[in-house]
Design an enzyme around this catalytic site. Structure first.
Site, PDB file in Angstrom:
ATOM      1  CD  GLU A 191      34.753  30.459  36.628  1.00 52.52           C
ATOM      2  OE1 GLU A 191      33.988  31.039  35.837  1.00 52.52           O
ATOM      3  OE2 GLU A 191      34.572  29.466  37.315  1.00 52.52           O
ATOM      4  CE1 TYR A 215      33.418  33.681  37.253  1.00 52.41           C
ATOM      5  CE2 TYR A 215      35.243  33.714  38.659  1.00 52.41           C
ATOM      6  CZ  TYR A 215      34.026  33.186  38.423  1.00 52.41           C
ATOM      7  OH  TYR A 215      33.498  32.126  39.218  1.00 52.41           O
ATOM      8  CG  HIS A 230      32.084  26.918  33.608  1.00 55.79           C
ATOM      9  ND1 HIS A 230      33.509  27.040  33.963  1.00 55.79           N
ATOM     10  CD2 HIS A 230      31.588  27.818  34.647  1.00 55.79           C
ATOM     11  CE1 HIS A 230      33.913  27.830  34.403  1.00 55.79           C
ATOM     12  NE2 HIS A 230      32.800  28.574  34.922  1.00 55.79           N
ATOM     13  CG  ASP A 253      36.592  28.204  48.352  1.00 54.69           C
ATOM     14  OD1 ASP A 253      36.296  28.049  47.358  1.00 54.69           O
ATOM     15  OD2 ASP A 253      36.248  27.270  49.184  1.00 54.69           O
ATOM     16  CG  HIS A 280      29.553  32.090  33.786  1.00 55.75           C
ATOM     17  ND1 HIS A 280      30.659  32.867  33.396  1.00 55.75           N
ATOM     18  CD2 HIS A 280      29.888  31.074  34.491  1.00 55.75           C
ATOM     19  CE1 HIS A 280      31.809  32.339  34.212  1.00 55.75           C
ATOM     20  NE2 HIS A 280      31.200  31.566  34.944  1.00 55.75           N
ATOM     21  CD  GLU A 281      27.664  28.746  36.544  1.00 55.42           C
ATOM     22  OE1 GLU A 281      28.612  27.874  36.295  1.00 55.42           O
ATOM     23  OE2 GLU A 281      27.887  29.949  36.966  1.00 55.42           O
ATOM     24  CD  GLU A 311      31.877  25.527  37.042  1.00 61.13           C
ATOM     25  OE1 GLU A 311      33.129  25.548  37.409  1.00 61.13           O
ATOM     26  OE2 GLU A 311      31.030  26.147  37.846  1.00 61.13           O
TER      27      GLU A 311
END
Length: 603
Positions: free
Chosen positions: A320, A386, A301, A377, A297-298, A273
């Site tokens: 998220e 999410y 953001h 990560d 979705h992006e 994003e």
């Protein structure tokens, strides 16, 4: 002067940063970057504008660094050199760069540096790894804590900066960044950028290579390699509609333009994003816009994540979970409620599987987490922040109604714009502004259980889908007696995903052959359908599908696809050697983030 945003940041300790923002922090970074494709290094100068907290003058500025080589640090006001040292490396975090500060509190410093050829944020692609094969390509991925490998900064989501950049590229290349274009000079290989809104460093992004642009609307467009750009523009033709819908939900879009760059296949994520310029994988180019929920979705953001940002990676669900919920609302408005409900059901199926998996630590099923000592990560499964986060927002929607929840969200984004948010602070705002202090409603909704509890509360909202009733019935029938009458070649992507996801993991070779022979799933051009099928190829040790499996793993590097397939192959004795052979072949083309993930998995 310390405003309310800085005061909030200073009250939060980020376990993934070695900086000292409670004393002094950069507020603006001016970059001069030269891309050296032969050495696979960036040579850079970073001019940092500093802000100081009240109180005694700090004796040093601490920055995050990962394998940066520092040549010198200069006080731009006096021209004098400043002493600096690197503290010993800390696993996951890199090294603290400690710059000695005189008592005069210098306002601007210049750091001359270069990156390592192995910088975790940078992927240098040779020309042969691009679509046309003409020019090499560079792409960056700074989330979660990789900005420190190519920019000296306080690499924390709770510390925001504005930035300018001058990027020098070889002849014929184009550079793009997560910022406004300024006065470029492509003939000289000079590209200038300006980001006036303060962002966390993980949103600083750069790509350079053979890149062209196509507009799809007044403030939207697509960048890609020449052979890809027309397909990308067609696939993402609804971007302008998405912005309009998102603004109706969240308030004014604060970033000017929204463009998407479709990167080479090695990009490790579906999308990233980066403000003004979403980075996207070509695996989204299905040809029928069935995977555009990822770019929606992006876009979401732009509010949840970029405008109001998780203060630490333990608060990741605030980025998220909100974004997945808003994504569903955007695609519902444009593509219909059935489409959105199918996406929600697919996500909930994955979520339930993760929660039920005995390998998932119970603590990792909480929304609010302590990730101290863990790589963000490779933290909890993505389904938790999410999809559990989105499911919580859906519960709030059903309890209060969309009108009231939407008003709350717009006010939340407006009041907290360009600031960082902790889970505790959000819950205070939620109780005050949405629940209006109603403790009985708070208990009825099970807020504490959703945020701090393990697993899934029993008040989760499960949408209905008549089409999924049919796909699951078809899966049950096929698993029982091999009947294919209920399977339709015209199914949508989501319907195929649901059917394949509902099948047992121990299909026989005859069953696999029957499906593949009739529906040619090993040759599926849609990445999501092919991925769902290839998991069955591994689970069933279906050898005729191995060439397709190898091809899929060697021609793209999206971690969402790579990790489960390699994990499945590693777990099964019949496919363990196959997975390791494929990985040895594919590894040089993967992004460093994926390499680190799969290396750890196979070791």
């Amino acid at each position: 002067m310390i405003g309310p945003t800085l005061a909030l940041v200073l009250a939060v300790t980020d376990p993934h940063s070695l900086g000292n923002p409670e004393q002094v922090k950069p507020t603006h970074i001016e970059l001069d970057l030269t891309l050296d494709f032969e050495a696979k290094r960036i040579r850079g100068m970073a001019d940092l504008t500093l802000a100081y907290a009240k109180g005694p003058a700090p004796t040093f500025l601490a920055l995050d660094s990962d394998a940066l080589e520092i040549a010198r640090v200069t006080d731009l006001a006096t021209g004098g050199r400043l002493a600096f040292t690197f503290e010993p490396p800390i696993p996951l975090l890199g090294q603290r760069l400690r710059i000695t500060l005189p008592g005069s509190r210098p306002k601007r410093l210049r750091i001359a540096y270069r990156t390592s050829p192995n910088a975790s944020a940078l992927q240098w692609l040779e020309a042969r790894q691009t679509t046309s094969g003409k020019l090499p390509f560079l792409l960056t991925q700074a989330q979660a804590i990789h900005a420190r490998s190519f920019v000296p900064c306080i690499d924390s989501p709770g510390v925001r900066v504005t930035y300018d950049a001058l990027v020098h590229v070889p002849p014929g290349m184009v550079a793009v960044m997560s910022a406004e274009h300024a006065l470029d000079d492509p003939v000289k290989g000079l590209f200038r950028f300006h980001m006036p809104q303060a962002i966390p460093p993980y949103l600083i992004a750069l790509a350079a290579g053979e890149i062209v642009f196509r507009a799809v609307g007044p403030r939207t467009g697509v960048y890609a390699e020449p052979d890809v750009v027309e397909r990308a523009a067609s696939e993402f033709a609804d971007m302008e509609k998405m912005v309009a819908v998102a603004e109706s939900l969240c308030g004014r879009y604060a970033w000017g333009r929204w463009d998407v760059i479709v990167l080479p296949p090695s990009f490790p994520f579906g999308g990233m994003e980066n403000p003004r310029l979403t980075f996207a994988t070509p695996t989204l180019l299905a040809g029928d816009r069935s995977l555009v929920n990822v770019v929606a979705h992006e876009l979401a953001h732009s509010w949840s994540g970029n405008l109001v940002t998780n203060a630490t990676w333990g608060d990741f669900w605030l980025n998220e979970g909100f974004t997945n919920y808003l994504n569903l609302r955007i695609v519902e408005s444009i593509y219909g409620r059935a489409f959105a409900e199918q996406q929600e059901l697919l996500a909930q199926r994955d979520l339930r599987e993760i929660v039920a998996d005995p390998k998932t630590p119970g603590g990792d099923t909480q929304l609010a987490l302590d990730l101290t000592g863990r790589d963000p990560d490779d933290g909890p499964p993505s389904s938790i922040p999410y999809d559990k986060g989105a499911s919580f927002l859906r519960v709030l929607e059903v309890h209060f109604g969309r009108t009231r929840l939407d008003a709350f969200l717009r006010d939340y984004f407006a009041r907290n714009a360009f600031s960082s948010m902790t889970t505790d602070r959000f819950l205070e705002i939620l109780k005050r502004d949405l629940f209006r202090g109603d403790d009985a409603a708070w208990r009825e909704v099970h807020v504490e259980e959703w945020v701090h509890g393990r697993g899934l509360p029993d008040n989760i909202i499960v949408p209905a889908s008549k089409s999924f009733d049919l796909t699951r019935a078809a899966a049950t029938s096929f698993a029982k007696d091999g009947a294919t009458d209920g399977i339709q070649s015209e199914w949508t992507t989501a319907e195929w995903q649901d059917f394949l996801g509902a099948l047992p993991h121990d299909l026989t070779t005859a069953q696999m052959a029957a499906l593949d022979g009739r529906f040619h799933l090993s040759q599926a051009g849609n990445s999501e359908i092919l991925f769902s099928w290839l998991r069955h190829v591994v689970w069933s040790a279906y050898e005729p599908g191995y060439p397709s499996l190898e091809g899929f793993l060697t021609r793209q590097g999206r971690r969402k696809f790579l990790r489960p397939l390699y994990e499945d192959m590693e777990a099964k004795p019949q496919t363990r050697d196959l997975g390791r052979r494929i990985y040895a072949k594919a590894r040089p083309g993967y992004h460093p983030i994926c390499v680190a993930t799969i290396d750890a998995l196979l070791q």
